[in-house]
Design an enzyme around this catalytic site. Structure first.
Site, mmCIF file in Angstrom:
data_model
loop_
_atom_site.group_PDB
_atom_site.id
_atom_site.type_symbol
_atom_site.label_atom_id
_atom_site.label_comp_id
_atom_site.label_asym_id
_atom_site.label_seq_id
_atom_site.Cartn_x
_atom_site.Cartn_y
_atom_site.Cartn_z
ATOM 1 N N PHE A 270 0.845 -1.198 0.000
ATOM 2 C CA PHE A 270 0.000 0.000 0.000
ATOM 3 C C PHE A 270 0.877 1.244 0.000
ATOM 4 O O PHE A 270 1.757 1.408 0.847
ATOM 5 C CB PHE A 270 -0.914 0.020 1.232
ATOM 6 N N GLY A 271 0.652 2.122 -0.969
ATOM 7 C CA GLY A 271 1.393 3.375 -1.067
ATOM 8 C C GLY A 271 0.492 4.557 -0.783
ATOM 9 O O GLY A 271 -0.617 4.652 -1.312
ATOM 10 N N TYR A 272 0.973 5.472 0.061
ATOM 11 C CA TYR A 272 0.192 6.660 0.414
ATOM 12 C C TYR A 272 1.013 7.940 0.241
ATOM 13 O O TYR A 272 0.525 9.043 0.500
ATOM 14 C CB TYR A 272 -0.301 6.555 1.859
ATOM 15 N N GLY A 273 2.283 7.788 -0.191
ATOM 16 C CA GLY A 273 3.162 8.929 -0.443
ATOM 17 C C GLY A 273 3.671 8.881 -1.865
ATOM 18 O O GLY A 273 2.901 8.832 -2.819
ATOM 19 N N SER A 274 4.975 8.828 -2.033
ATOM 20 C CA SER A 274 5.551 8.834 -3.382
ATOM 21 C C SER A 274 5.191 7.583 -4.179
ATOM 22 O O SER A 274 5.223 7.597 -5.412
ATOM 23 C CB SER A 274 7.080 8.974 -3.308
ATOM 24 N N GLU B 211 12.297 1.855 1.151
ATOM 25 C CA GLU B 211 11.544 2.214 2.356
ATOM 26 C C GLU B 211 12.257 1.729 3.618
ATOM 27 O O GLU B 211 11.614 1.467 4.634
ATOM 28 C CB GLU B 211 10.141 1.605 2.279
#
Length: 340
Positions: free
Chosen positions: A4-8, A82
């Site tokens: 799950f990505g919520y930034g870049s 990350e």
């Protein structure tokens, strides 16, 4: 495996994936509370990037993108990318329904979260403090403000119905509207000599990324035609940092307003400087083309406030001084004696 990505990760997808779903996780809030020292900042001047913090609201959601990945090399690269974050398994809810309008069950995704006890967790700060840090930081992956803009652009383009107050307030606060001037090569030396003298009181030349609005009606050239050549470009800006000897710093609004109201110098009254700046910013905002999907590539997809809060409050405070102090002066003048 799902990530799950919520930034870049919502826009910088440099890895192969088999499926991509837009949706949300629950129980958290997205905040620019994590320092970036190797992507959008440096150890000497960290940037601010997003992390997730637990929410006290049962309705809290963070929207983003989940990717299904099977490539072991891609997973390894993501772990390296990350590496400063902790891996947490969370339930992801897709916003995509099936052909029969059935909402699919949640998916367990790996989510990278900056640990709050980690050395890079910055925590909460004032909006102005965060905006200043973001607008001036830059790292190997680019400027910190570009990271902020791209995240806001994704939310606006893909999830226009979702209101992310923290994100959009920061976007507005980090934007400083103004004008860039291209100086002809044969006049550059003379112009810089003039500007260096004009901005001598504590200002230094710094490079910064400029985001043009190519179809703004105030754009002009000698032949009257402005052509979009590139999305963003670097400009030189005269910047008065906190380290220079003339930096005064913050003060109560009424104190700043009174200082501006009463000061006069060789170039005129200080309040006229404020009024002229407010009028120029108001004109820029009033004439800004309405955002739409057909804008030129370099056009920001945001409509700014007419004035930023600092300018707007100062203008009102100085105008109030104009009104109250002038009346007080008039009342203090003795009435002329009229002899019969």
């Amino acid at each position: 495996m799902w990530i799950f990505g919520y930034g870049s990760l919502v826009w910088k997808v440099d890895f192969p994936y088999t499926r991509k779903l837009v949706g949300y996780i629950e129980g958290y809030e997205r905040r620019f509370w994590q320092a970036s020292i190797d992507h959008r900042g440096t150890p000497d001047k960290p940037g601010r990037v997003v992390t997730l913090v637990p929410s006290t609201s049962p309705q809290a959601k963070v929207w983003g993108v989940s990717y299904e990945i099977h490539d072991e090399e891609a997973i390894s690269r993501l772990k390296e990318r990350e590496k400063r974050y902790s891996e947490v398994n969370l339930s992801f809810f897709s916003a995509t329904t099936t052909s029969t309008n059935i909402i699919p069950p949640p998916i367990i995704t790996v989510t990278y979260i900056g640990p709050q006890n980690g050395p890079l967790f910055l925590g909460e700060a004032s909006l102005d403090e965060m905006a200043t840090q973001i607008s001036t930081a830059k790292g190997p992956s680019g400027t910190n403000v570009d990271y902020l803009f791209k995240l806001a652009d994704f939310m606006r383009a893909e999830l226009s119905q979702v209101e992310d107050e923290h994100l959009f307030q920061l976007e507005t606060a980090a934007v400083v509207w103004g004008a860039a001037y291209k100086i002809p090569d044969n006049e550059l030396e003379e112009v810089l000599r003039h500007l260096d003298h004009r901005e001598v009181m504590g200002y230094e030349k710094v490079p910064i990324l400029f985001h043009p609005v190519w179809n703004h009606p105030l754009n002009e050239t000698k032949n009257g035609t402005v052509i979009s050549t590139e999305k963003n470009f670097e400009v030189t800006m005269y910047y008065g940092s906190e380290q220079n000897e003339h930096f005064i710093g913050d003060a109560p609004l009424d104190q700043i307003a009174r200082h501006i109201w009463k000061c006069v110098g060789p170039s005129g009254a200080n309040k006229e400087y404020l009024f002229n700046l407010c009028n120029a910013m108001r004109q820029i905002a009033t004439l800004l083309p309405a955002p739409n999907n057909d804008d030129d590539e370099g056009t920001r997809k945001t409509q700014p406030p007419i004035l930023d809060e600092h300018l707007a409050q100062l203008e009102l405070a100085v105008l109030e001084l104009d009104n109250t102090e002038d009346k007080s002066i008039i009342k203090s003048i003795p009435s002329p004696v009229v002899n019969d």
